[in-house]
Motif scaffolding. Structure first.
Motif, PDB file in Angstrom:
ATOM      1  N   PRO A 226      41.747  46.492  42.603  1.00 48.26           N
ATOM      2  CA  PRO A 226      40.051  47.398  42.116  1.00 48.26           C
ATOM      3  C   PRO A 226      39.970  46.558  41.384  1.00 48.26           C
ATOM      4  N   GLY A 227      38.210  47.158  41.417  1.00 45.78           N
ATOM      5  CA  GLY A 227      37.608  45.769  41.116  1.00 45.78           C
ATOM      6  C   GLY A 227      37.351  44.760  41.198  1.00 45.78           C
ATOM      7  N   MET A 228      38.207  43.970  41.404  1.00 46.14           N
ATOM      8  CA  MET A 228      38.578  42.598  41.967  1.00 46.14           C
ATOM      9  C   MET A 228      37.526  41.662  42.545  1.00 46.14           C
ATOM     10  N   LEU A 229      37.319  42.454  43.985  1.00 46.16           N
ATOM     11  CA  LEU A 229      36.647  42.491  44.938  1.00 46.16           C
ATOM     12  C   LEU A 229      34.848  41.965  44.553  1.00 46.16           C
ATOM     13  N   ALA A 230      34.816  43.225  43.473  1.00 46.63           N
ATOM     14  CA  ALA A 230      33.260  42.415  42.497  1.00 46.63           C
ATOM     15  C   ALA A 230      33.460  41.564  42.314  1.00 46.63           C
ATOM     16  N   ALA A 231      34.273  41.153  41.495  1.00 45.60           N
ATOM     17  CA  ALA A 231      34.614  40.106  40.302  1.00 45.60           C
ATOM     18  C   ALA A 231      34.191  38.518  41.367  1.00 45.60           C
ATOM     19  N   GLY A 232      35.008  38.528  42.361  1.00 47.35           N
ATOM     20  CA  GLY A 232      34.574  37.282  43.260  1.00 47.35           C
ATOM     21  C   GLY A 232      33.489  37.482  43.813  1.00 47.35           C
ATOM     22  N   VAL A 233      33.015  38.026  44.030  1.00 48.89           N
ATOM     23  CA  VAL A 233      31.627  37.709  44.886  1.00 48.89           C
ATOM     24  C   VAL A 233      30.607  37.705  43.979  1.00 48.89           C
ATOM     25  N   ILE A 234      30.775  38.174  42.723  1.00 46.69           N
ATOM     26  CA  ILE A 234      30.179  37.528  41.462  1.00 46.69           C
ATOM     27  C   ILE A 234      30.338  36.077  41.727  1.00 46.69           C
ATOM     28  N   ALA A 271      38.618  30.692  38.997  1.00 49.74           N
ATOM     29  CA  ALA A 271      38.946  32.088  38.844  1.00 49.74           C
ATOM     30  C   ALA A 271      38.862  32.935  39.928  1.00 49.74           C
ATOM     31  N   LEU A 272      37.514  32.330  41.040  1.00 49.05           N
ATOM     32  CA  LEU A 272      37.828  32.824  42.158  1.00 49.05           C
ATOM     33  C   LEU A 272      39.332  32.771  42.561  1.00 49.05           C
ATOM     34  N   ALA A 273      40.248  32.113  42.882  1.00 54.58           N
ATOM     35  CA  ALA A 273      41.654  32.090  43.324  1.00 54.58           C
ATOM     36  C   ALA A 273      42.809  33.354  42.033  1.00 54.58           C
ATOM     37  N   ALA A 274      42.135  32.906  40.882  1.00 51.49           N
ATOM     38  CA  ALA A 274      42.652  34.047  40.032  1.00 51.49           C
ATOM     39  C   ALA A 274      42.384  35.572  40.438  1.00 51.49           C
ATOM     40  N   VAL A 275      41.691  35.535  40.815  1.00 48.79           N
ATOM     41  CA  VAL A 275      40.911  37.305  40.694  1.00 48.79           C
ATOM     42  C   VAL A 275      41.190  37.187  42.353  1.00 48.79           C
ATOM     43  N   THR A 276      41.253  36.105  43.064  1.00 53.06           N
ATOM     44  CA  THR A 276      42.125  36.544  44.410  1.00 53.06           C
ATOM     45  C   THR A 276      43.278  37.485  44.512  1.00 53.06           C
ATOM     46  N   LEU A 277      44.491  36.529  43.834  1.00 54.93           N
ATOM     47  CA  LEU A 277      46.102  37.047  43.887  1.00 54.93           C
ATOM     48  C   LEU A 277      45.855  37.922  42.758  1.00 54.93           C
ATOM     49  N   PHE A 278      45.604  37.960  41.798  1.00 53.11           N
ATOM     50  CA  PHE A 278      45.569  39.381  40.551  1.00 53.11           C
ATOM     51  C   PHE A 278      46.284  40.753  41.790  1.00 53.11           C
ATOM     52  N   PRO A 279      47.152  41.451  41.169  1.00 47.40           N
ATOM     53  CA  PRO A 279      48.322  40.766  40.548  1.00 47.40           C
ATOM     54  C   PRO A 279      49.431  39.791  40.694  1.00 47.40           C
TER      55      PRO A 279
END
Length: 341
Positions: A226-234, A271-279
């Motif tokens: 939750p919330g990581m897709l929007a962060a990934g787009v940014i 950073a994009l790889a990190a938010v894609t993987l999390f958690p």
């Protein structure tokens, strides 16, 4: 999942980003070495551009590996055993690069051989580290106990992972060309070649990023928290903006900003790889017997993570201070008195 586990998840990616940004341009310089330098003086100039900093830049990779081992031992065991041959090739490349740089000045009879070693030793890590990260995102075959259950080395290759490896290589080449353009004497032949090579490498990175994005959603189909897709787009938009701005400012002759923006773009990819993987730390491929390795299943005890955090609060500022001093001492463009050949 504890707050310390989340903290160390992102700290490990900060360390990976530090390596990708700092040693990435070293690797790119090595791969572009023969294209940038056409005679002995120019080759000495290119080597000198990374000479004072390349060994210190490798510290970030060692620290990231050590932090993964201490904070998430299960993820460390799976990735390093599954990628064993790939890791050996990366280490072989780094060793060959180091030896070639050290021996090149003391063994002129074997100069061509050391130059080839410098290029090959830079190419292997620049390509294979991206392939490895692509596998972690796409998923790897895992046994019930968490061991890698695929074919060694060749089992790590797929369209997505190959594109991820090529994207990492293109980013290294872009950073390497940007660094040499920043360090070479303004108006020199080396400077002009570096500035000319910088743009096609950056355009290639943009194209490969687009292909990797399409493959990710069409084939890999990552599941975002939750919330990581929007962060990934940014983050993806910031990445695109940094590369485009680097191209524009580089064409206007602002080599410093072109390099800094290219470095920021490299950090955005990590950073994009990190938010894609999390958690998740390691994703299990479809059909695997074992489950994905997550923060909850792989993290060390909070006591261990707390001690690591305290050590990091002391060690990381010291490493950063070293880099600030080193880059400040060796700032500016090179000239004839800096080159021995």
């Amino acid at each position: 999942m504890s707050a310390l586990a989340v903290l160390w998840f992102f700290l490990i990616f900060v360390l990976i980003a530090g390596y990708f940004v700092l040693d990435g341009f070293d690797l790119g310089v090595g791969v572009l070495y023969r294209a940038l330098a056409k005679d002995e003086r120019e080759r000495a100039l290119v080597r000198r551009s990374i000479g004072p900093v390349w060994d210190g830049n490798e510290v970030w990779l060692l620290t990231a590996g050590g932090a993964l081992f201490a904070a998430f031992p299960a993820a460390y065991a799976t990735t390093f055993s599954g990628f064993y041959l790939a890791v050996m090739l990366v280490l072989f490349g780094l060793i060959v690069r180091a030896v070639s740089l050290e021996f090149r000045a003391h063994d002129p009879k074997w100069a061509r051989a050391w130059d080839v070693c410098f290029t090959v030793g830079s190419l292997l890590p620049a390509l294979l580290l991206g392939v490895a990260l692509g596998n972690v995102i796409a998923g790897i075959p895992m046994a019930a106990n968490g061991d890698y259950a695929g074919v060694p080395l060749l089992g790590l290759l797929s369209p997505f992972t190959l594109v991820a490896g090529l994207l990492g290589l293109a980013m290294c080449l872009s950073a390497g060309a940007a660094w040499v353009a920043l360090k070479a004497p303004a108006g020199s032949a080396v400077h002009k070649r570096a500035a000319k090579l910088r743009v096609p490498c950056q355009v290639a990175a943009l194209v490969l990023f687009a292909v990797a994005t399409v493959l990710a959603f069409a084939v890999v189909k990552p599941v975002f928290a939750p919330g990581m897709l929007a962060a990934g787009v940014i983050i993806a938009l910031v990445f695109l903006a940094c590369v485009v701005a680097s191209i524009v400012l580089g064409r206007k002759g602002n080599d410093l900003m072109a390099f800094l923006l290219q470095s920021a773009a490299a950090a955005c990819l990590v950073a994009l790889a990190a938010v894609t993987l999390f958690p998740n730390l390691v994703v299990a491929a479809p059909g695997s017997v074992g489950a994905s390795i997550t923060l909850m299943s792989a993290a060390s005890s909070d006591t261990s993570l707390a001690w690591m955090t305290g050590i990091a609060c002391v060690g990381v500022p010291l490493v950063l201070a070293y880099h600030v001093i080193a880059y400040r001492v060796f700032r500016g463009r090179l000239d004839d008195k800096d080159v021995n050949y």
